[in-house]
Design an enzyme around this catalytic site. Structure first.
Site, PDB file in Angstrom:
ATOM      1  CD  GLU A 190      -3.183   0.505   0.370  1.00 49.51           C
ATOM      2  OE1 GLU A 190      -2.715   1.273  -0.495  1.00 49.51           O
ATOM      3  OE2 GLU A 190      -4.377   0.519   0.689  1.00 49.51           O
ATOM      4  CG  ASP A 191      -0.908   4.681  -1.727  1.00 50.64           C
ATOM      5  OD1 ASP A 191      -1.627   3.950  -1.008  1.00 50.64           O
ATOM      6  OD2 ASP A 191      -1.396   5.515  -2.513  1.00 50.64           O
TER       7      ASP A 191
ATOM      8  CG  PHE B 207      -3.730  15.532   0.820  1.00 49.29           C
ATOM      9  CD1 PHE B 207      -4.683  14.527   0.950  1.00 49.29           C
ATOM     10  CD2 PHE B 207      -3.164  15.757  -0.420  1.00 49.29           C
ATOM     11  CE1 PHE B 207      -5.075  13.766  -0.151  1.00 49.29           C
ATOM     12  CE2 PHE B 207      -3.536  15.001  -1.522  1.00 49.29           C
ATOM     13  CZ  PHE B 207      -4.494  14.003  -1.381  1.00 49.29           C
TER      14      PHE B 207
ATOM     15  CG  ASP C 135      -6.332   8.804   5.663  1.00 44.66           C
ATOM     16  OD1 ASP C 135      -6.145   9.134   6.829  1.00 44.66           O
ATOM     17  OD2 ASP C 135      -6.920   9.534   4.838  1.00 44.66           O
TER      18      ASP C 135
ATOM     19  NE  ARG D 290      -1.196   8.949  -9.833  1.00 47.94           N
ATOM     20  CZ  ARG D 290      -2.044   8.555  -8.887  1.00 47.94           C
ATOM     21  NH1 ARG D 290      -1.580   8.162  -7.731  1.00 47.94           N
ATOM     22  NH2 ARG D 290      -3.346   8.562  -9.087  1.00 47.94           N
TER      23      ARG D 290
HETATM   24  P1  5GP Z   1      -8.064   4.947   3.654  1.00 50.79           P
HETATM   25  O1  5GP Z   1      -9.081   4.043   3.088  1.00 50.79           O
HETATM   26  O2  5GP Z   1      -7.011   4.285   4.505  1.00 50.79           O
HETATM   27  O3  5GP Z   1      -8.698   6.130   4.371  1.00 50.79           O
HETATM   28  O4  5GP Z   1      -7.361   5.668   2.433  1.00 50.79           O
HETATM   29  C1  5GP Z   1      -6.439   5.054   1.635  1.00 50.79           C
HETATM   30  C2  5GP Z   1      -6.295   5.748   0.313  1.00 50.79           C
HETATM   31  O5  5GP Z   1      -6.614   7.132   0.380  1.00 50.79           O
HETATM   32  C3  5GP Z   1      -4.854   5.671  -0.098  1.00 50.79           C
HETATM   33  O6  5GP Z   1      -4.584   4.497  -0.798  1.00 50.79           O
HETATM   34  C4  5GP Z   1      -4.704   6.932  -0.925  1.00 50.79           C
HETATM   35  O7  5GP Z   1      -5.081   6.674  -2.245  1.00 50.79           O
HETATM   36  C5  5GP Z   1      -5.684   7.916  -0.319  1.00 50.79           C
HETATM   37  N1  5GP Z   1      -5.006   8.831   0.642  1.00 50.79           N
HETATM   38  C6  5GP Z   1      -5.156   8.870   1.971  1.00 50.79           C
HETATM   39  N2  5GP Z   1      -4.395   9.839   2.515  1.00 50.79           N
HETATM   40  C7  5GP Z   1      -3.749  10.415   1.485  1.00 50.79           C
HETATM   41  C8  5GP Z   1      -2.789  11.480   1.395  1.00 50.79           C
HETATM   42  O8  5GP Z   1      -2.347  12.117   2.362  1.00 50.79           O
HETATM   43  N3  5GP Z   1      -2.350  11.814   0.143  1.00 50.79           N
HETATM   44  C9  5GP Z   1      -2.791  11.167  -0.962  1.00 50.79           C
HETATM   45  N4  5GP Z   1      -2.295  11.562  -2.137  1.00 50.79           N
HETATM   46  N5  5GP Z   1      -3.673  10.142  -0.917  1.00 50.79           N
HETATM   47  C10 5GP Z   1      -4.151   9.776   0.298  1.00 50.79           C
END
Ligand code: 5GP
Length: 484
Positions: free
Chosen positions: A402-403, A455, A406, A468
């Site tokens: 995963e990147d 963010f 959150d 990106r």
């Molecule tokens: P989650 O489901 O854990 O809330 O969110 C995961 C996805 O939200 C990540 O895979 C990413 O695509 C996006 N995301 C969450 N926080 C960030 C952030 O700080 N920057 C960016 N670019 N994407 C985020």
């Protein structure tokens, strides 16, 4: 030729002097002073206790395999800037953990710059390794004007000083880590390199300081005036030298800053032309202020988005990310030894992380990707798989890559989806963990960095499809409201 005691000094007096200095340096090692000040005091007191002409502390830069003069006492400026010290060629055995003594620096092939040493009036030298938990991080060197056989007392004294210098380095690194934690900044994974903690005391021009600040902002490593290039000779005497303002080791680039004064630019251009003729392998740029902003943009450090939002601050530099990805790859290689894991990435945020990670895993791996679309209103936020896996994962060791995690909702959904397909094992490796925002608890086996509630973009992460391609991870401002 003198023995190590000099004239009129008895052995007892000599050893007593060493004890006295060691006691002072032990206090110095754990003082709250800057690392530079602490090491400078050590070099000065050591040189004087040894009745020698000079002493320096060198730090080993593993990336370039060079030794960098952190501080020195009693050596001239031109000697310090004579050129980079190749860690393997300059008393190289020190890096093997050995003490190296040189009786005649002018002829000993283990000395890298013999002629320069002779000009500096160095007859003998001794080099003692600086150790930090089993690794060699640098060397302590003492230089004498007369030919000298270093005694066992001399070596014992220097070994103790080297130990104290290493303690001072570690102390400074720990202070930094503590400060970073207190500032609630993303917790650094590794202590900063000792050489980064050493900064020049003063710049010769305000524009240089501004440039250094800019480099710091972008977390680009720099060295101030590390090398002087001889340009003209009169017989074997150097008539003209040129010392570029900066060296950026990661870009292997020297930078000379200019003001806008035409006659100065002309003079510098002439010197640069000469330098390029004499040292064609050297990469150097003459920069005006406007130029250096452009240069940084060219290397990927600049406003690459369409200005709706801007990168306000760099959170993780490119080298920092690369170091951490190497560590993650190593950990996975160890944990999965004898197996062939399948890495599954969710597009598109893993476009940088996944390839870097897999190249650092020394096992046969295969990869697959999934794509997800988010739909629904705020209350029924949900995800939908729009690209599924290419093949069955039953019986495979799966690592979800995963990147960023959150709220944890995406990952939670995907993990349930994958677990139902009976893999032999299922673990998660995420580059970033925004833990403070977690709503669903998901088990993360490998985490690159914990990041604050901001963010972030870069290294695969986007804002509206942009950013990106940044090699680092930065925080954008103003914080996009629609950010997930
Ligand atoms: P989650 O489901 O854990 O809330 O969110 C995961 C996805 O939200 C990540 O895979 C990413 O695509 C996006 N995301 C969450 N926080 C960030 C952030 O700080 N920057 C960016 N670019 N994407 C985020």
């Amino acid at each position: 030729m003198l023995n190590s005691f000099g004239e009129g000094t008895t052995m007892g007096q000599h050893v007593a002097a060493y004890y006295q200095v060691l006691q002072e340096l032990a206090t110095e090692a754990v003082s709250g002073d800057t690392l530079r000040d602490t090491l400078a005091t050590m070099a000065k007191k050591t040189a004087s206790a040894m009745k020698s002409s000079g002493c320096s502390v060198l730090l080993f830069d593993a990336a370039s395999r060079r030794l960098l003069h952190a501080v020195s006492h009693g050596l001239s400026d031109w000697y310090l800037r004579k050129g980079f010290l190749d860690a393997d060629k300059s008393l190289g055995d020190t890096l093997e953990g050995k003490v190296v003594t040189v009786l005649d620096a002018a002829t000993d092939p283990r000395v890298q710059y013999r002629e320069m040493a002779q000009r500096q009036g160095i007859a003998s030298m001794v080099s003692v390794p600086l150790r930090q938990r089993g690794s060699i991080i640098g060397a302590l060197r003492v230089y004498t004007r007369e030919h000298r056989h270093f005694s066992t007392d001399d070596i014992a004294f220097l070994t103790a000083v080297a130990g104290l210098a290493a303690v001072a380095v570690e102390n400074a690194q720990l202070r930094e880590l503590e400060a970073a934690r207190d500032a609630m900044f993303s917790q650094p994974d590794v202590p900063r390199l000792a050489q980064d903690l050493i900064r020049p005391i003063s710049f010769s021009h305000p524009s240089e300081e501004e440039f250094a600040r800019l480099l710091d902002f972008y977390k680009i490593q720099w060295m101030y005036e590390p090398r002087s290039f001889p340009l003209e000779w009169d017989g074997d005497k150097v008539k003209e030298m040129f010392t570029p303002d900066f060296y950026l080791p990661e870009l292997d680039l020297y930078v000379e800053l200019t003001t806008m004064k035409q006659e100065l630019i002309r003079e510098k251009t002439r010197k640069l032309r000469r330098l390029k003729e004499l040292y064609p392998e050297v990469n150097i740029k003459l920069l005006t202020k406007r130029d250096y902003h452009r240069l940084l943009a060219k290397y990927g450090y600049g406003p690459l988005g369409r200005a709706e939002v801007n990168v306000e601050r760099i959170l993780l530099s490119a080298p920092q990310i690369q170091r951490r990805v190497r560590q993650l790859g190593k950990a996975i290689s160890g944990d999965y030894a004898g197996r062939s894991p399948l890495l599954i990435g969710i597009l598109k945020g893993v476009v940088c992380f996944m390839p870097d990670l897999m190249r650092n895993i020394s096992l046969p791996v295969s990869v697959d990707f999934m794509a997800i679309s988010y739909y629904g209103d705020q209350e029924t936020e949900s995800v939908r798989i729009i690209k599924d896996l290419d093949r069955s994962i039953a019986g495979l060791d799966v690592i979800m890559v995963e990147d960023i995690v959150d709220t944890g909702m995406t990952l939670n959904y995907v993990l349930h989806y994958l677990a139902a397909r009976n893999p032999a094992s299922l673990e998660v490796c995420t580059l970033l963990d925004k833990r403070v925002r977690r709503l669903v608890d998901v088990p993360l086996k490998y985490i690159g960095f914990e990041v604050p509630d901001e963010f972030v973009v870069g290294y695969g992460l986007d804002y509206n499809g942009e950013f990106r391609n940044l090699p680092f991870i930065g925080i954008v401002t103003p914080s996009p409201t629609e950010a997930k």
